[in-house]
Design an enzyme around this catalytic site. Structure first.
Site, PDB file in Angstrom:
ATOM      1  N   SER A 144       0.939  -1.174   0.012  1.00 38.92           N
ATOM      2  CA  SER A 144       0.133   0.006   0.007  1.00 38.92           C
ATOM      3  C   SER A 144       0.898   1.125  -0.217  1.00 38.92           C
ATOM      4  CB  SER A 144      -1.146  -0.115   1.146  1.00 38.92           C
ATOM      5  OG  SER A 144      -1.751   1.252   1.220  1.00 38.92           O
ATOM      6  N   LYS A 194      -1.363  -0.850  -4.287  1.00 39.01           N
ATOM      7  CA  LYS A 194      -2.553  -0.114  -3.858  1.00 39.01           C
ATOM      8  C   LYS A 194      -2.165   1.490  -3.393  1.00 39.01           C
ATOM      9  CE  LYS A 194      -4.947  -0.040   0.365  1.00 39.01           C
ATOM     10  NZ  LYS A 194      -5.691  -0.923   1.535  1.00 39.01           N
ATOM     11  N   LYS A 230      -3.270   5.116  -2.110  1.00 40.29           N
ATOM     12  CA  LYS A 230      -4.276   5.897  -1.576  1.00 40.29           C
ATOM     13  C   LYS A 230      -4.550   7.109  -2.356  1.00 40.29           C
ATOM     14  CE  LYS A 230      -3.962   3.821   2.798  1.00 40.29           C
ATOM     15  NZ  LYS A 230      -5.252   3.144   3.460  1.00 40.29           N
ATOM     16  N   ASP A 276      -7.485   3.163  -2.709  1.00 39.72           N
ATOM     17  CA  ASP A 276      -8.120   3.394  -1.476  1.00 39.72           C
ATOM     18  C   ASP A 276      -8.296   4.663  -1.067  1.00 39.72           C
ATOM     19  OD1 ASP A 276      -9.228   2.711   1.088  1.00 39.72           O
ATOM     20  OD2 ASP A 276      -7.345   1.858   2.095  1.00 39.72           O
ATOM     21  N   GLU A 321     -11.476   1.047  -3.123  1.00 38.82           N
ATOM     22  CA  GLU A 321     -11.823   0.640  -1.767  1.00 38.82           C
ATOM     23  C   GLU A 321     -12.200   1.826  -0.919  1.00 38.82           C
ATOM     24  OE1 GLU A 321      -8.280  -1.013   0.184  1.00 38.82           O
ATOM     25  OE2 GLU A 321      -9.096  -1.038   2.290  1.00 38.82           O
ATOM     26  N   ASP A 347     -14.045  -1.682   3.494  1.00 37.47           N
ATOM     27  CA  ASP A 347     -13.070  -1.776   4.437  1.00 37.47           C
ATOM     28  C   ASP A 347     -13.946  -1.341   5.815  1.00 37.47           C
ATOM     29  OD1 ASP A 347     -11.262  -1.803   6.374  1.00 37.47           O
ATOM     30  OD2 ASP A 347      -9.871  -0.564   5.196  1.00 37.47           O
ATOM     31  N   LYS A 374     -10.034  -7.643   7.965  1.00 36.73           N
ATOM     32  CA  LYS A 374      -9.122  -7.117   8.899  1.00 36.73           C
ATOM     33  C   LYS A 374      -9.526  -7.816   9.988  1.00 36.73           C
ATOM     34  CE  LYS A 374      -7.457  -2.754   7.045  1.00 36.73           C
ATOM     35  NZ  LYS A 374      -7.789  -1.201   6.898  1.00 36.73           N
ATOM     36  N   GLY A 386      -4.445  -4.505   6.207  1.00 42.63           N
ATOM     37  CA  GLY A 386      -3.189  -4.351   7.135  1.00 42.63           C
ATOM     38  C   GLY A 386      -3.391  -3.020   7.858  1.00 42.63           C
TER      39      GLY A 386
HETATM   40 MG    MG Z   1      -8.583   0.575   3.496  1.00 43.53          MG
END
Ligand code: MG
Length: 326
Positions: free
Chosen positions: A86, A112, A114, A139, A164, A189, A213, A241
């Site tokens: 990420s 991934k 952000k 995400d 996400e 999430d 998670k 994570g």
């Molecule tokens: Mg997330």
């Protein structure tokens, strides 16, 4: 986390719940299984991460008592798990592409990034220009609203694995409205805290992928229930994570060995976050971009006590007597 920026829980709130409720319960009741412990926490609303801390430790303990790896206890089938990395918000698009290049060089097979308003379509475009074929997902950590639908629709042009949590952390309905207008699967999430949330989100088509998670959903029993539900409904899952040390990482790797975890998980190698992890044999990426699932009993790792001592900020020792005084 130190502050309630991901969920309402913080290190201090978890400490309070553990000290006042969960640890005393361990001295009062003889639990036969992690599930029995979990059931005993019914009266505690929320505080999933605090409950998960004990529930997951009990799974590890059970594995060690009956000499079985956690992966096997949970029904895991994979000897290694596909993982991705990420990448946080970078100051410039140039630095973003550079960061991605470096992780691909490390051997990660899925990236991934952000995103947030103003750092969305351009960021994805910059990566796709350089790397048209890599497995890529984004995400948003709840940074958008339905008013941004036009922007989010533009992401459909970049063959993303998923988007996400684009909308509010506690929303399901608006995600269903958004998913109707998107080709890219939405992955939830923050919105999924219980198996019931997962069921409602899937029935409403608010998402087509779920990020599990264990801490967020109260531990491994609930993680497994959400996994099993998704397998039944043919919905892929992956493991998210939360800046875990090697201990948390080992739990996540065991969970991700279950058959429904068909997308790469956010379980990076130890060195992604730490100069030196607190476990003896650190998690390293294999040449296939995977992490090996420990085969020793329980979580199957050994804590490096020297490193742990060096970074310990406080210690508490509980006995039946000190608990009784409380
Ligand atoms: Mg997330």
């Amino acid at each position: 986390m130190k502050r309630p920026w991901y969920s309402e829980e913080t290190i201090s709130s978890a400490d309070y719940i553990l000290r006042e409720l969960l640890i005393p319960a361990l001295f009062r009741t003889k639990f036969e299984s992690p599930k029995q412990f979990l059931d005993s926490t019914k009266g505690i609303r929320g505080n999933n991460m605090a409950v998960a801390a004990i529930e997951m430790a009990l799974w590890d303990l059970m594995g060690k008592m009956i000499q079985k790896p956690l992966s096997q206890l949970l029904g895991g089938v994979k000897p290694e798990v596909q993982v991705g990395v990420s990448v946080g918000i970078q100051p410039t698009m140039g630095e973003l592409v550079k960061a991605v290049t470096s992780y691909l060089g490390d051997g990660y097979k899925r990236i991934k990034i952000k995103i947030k308003p103003g750092y969305d379509v351009e960021a994805v475009r910059a990566i796709r220009k350089e790397y048209p074929k890599i497995l890529l997902q984004v995400d948003a950590n709840s940074a958008f609203s339905l008013e941004d639908t036009k922007t989010l629709k533009q992401l459909d042009a970049f063959s993303l694995l998923l988007i996400e949590q684009p909308l509010a952390h506690d929303d399901i309905l608006d995600h269903a409205k958004l998913q109707k207008q998107l080709g890219t699967p939405i992955c939830l999430d923050e919105s999924i805290r219980t198996p019931q949330d997962a069921k409602q989100a899937l029935e409403m088509d608010a998402c087509r992928v779920i990020n599990i998670k264990p801490g967020r959903v109260r531990g491994l029993q609930r993680s497994k229930e959400i996994h099993d539900l998704c397998v039944r409904m043919n919905v892929p899952v992956w493991c998210g994570g939360m800046l875990e040390t090697g201990i948390g990482r080992a739990f996540n790797v065991a969970l991700a060995s279950l058959p429904g975890f068909t997308l790469p998980s956010d379980i990076s190698a130890s060195k992604h976050y730490f100069r030196k992890d607190i476990i003896k044999k650190e998690f390293e990426l294999t040449s296939n971009g995977t992490l090996k699932v420990p085969q020793e009993p329980g979580i199957g790792i050994e804590v490096d006590k020297v490193v742990l001592d060096a970074c310990t900020v406080s210690k508490e020792h509980y006995t039946a007597n000190t608990i009784a005084v409380n």
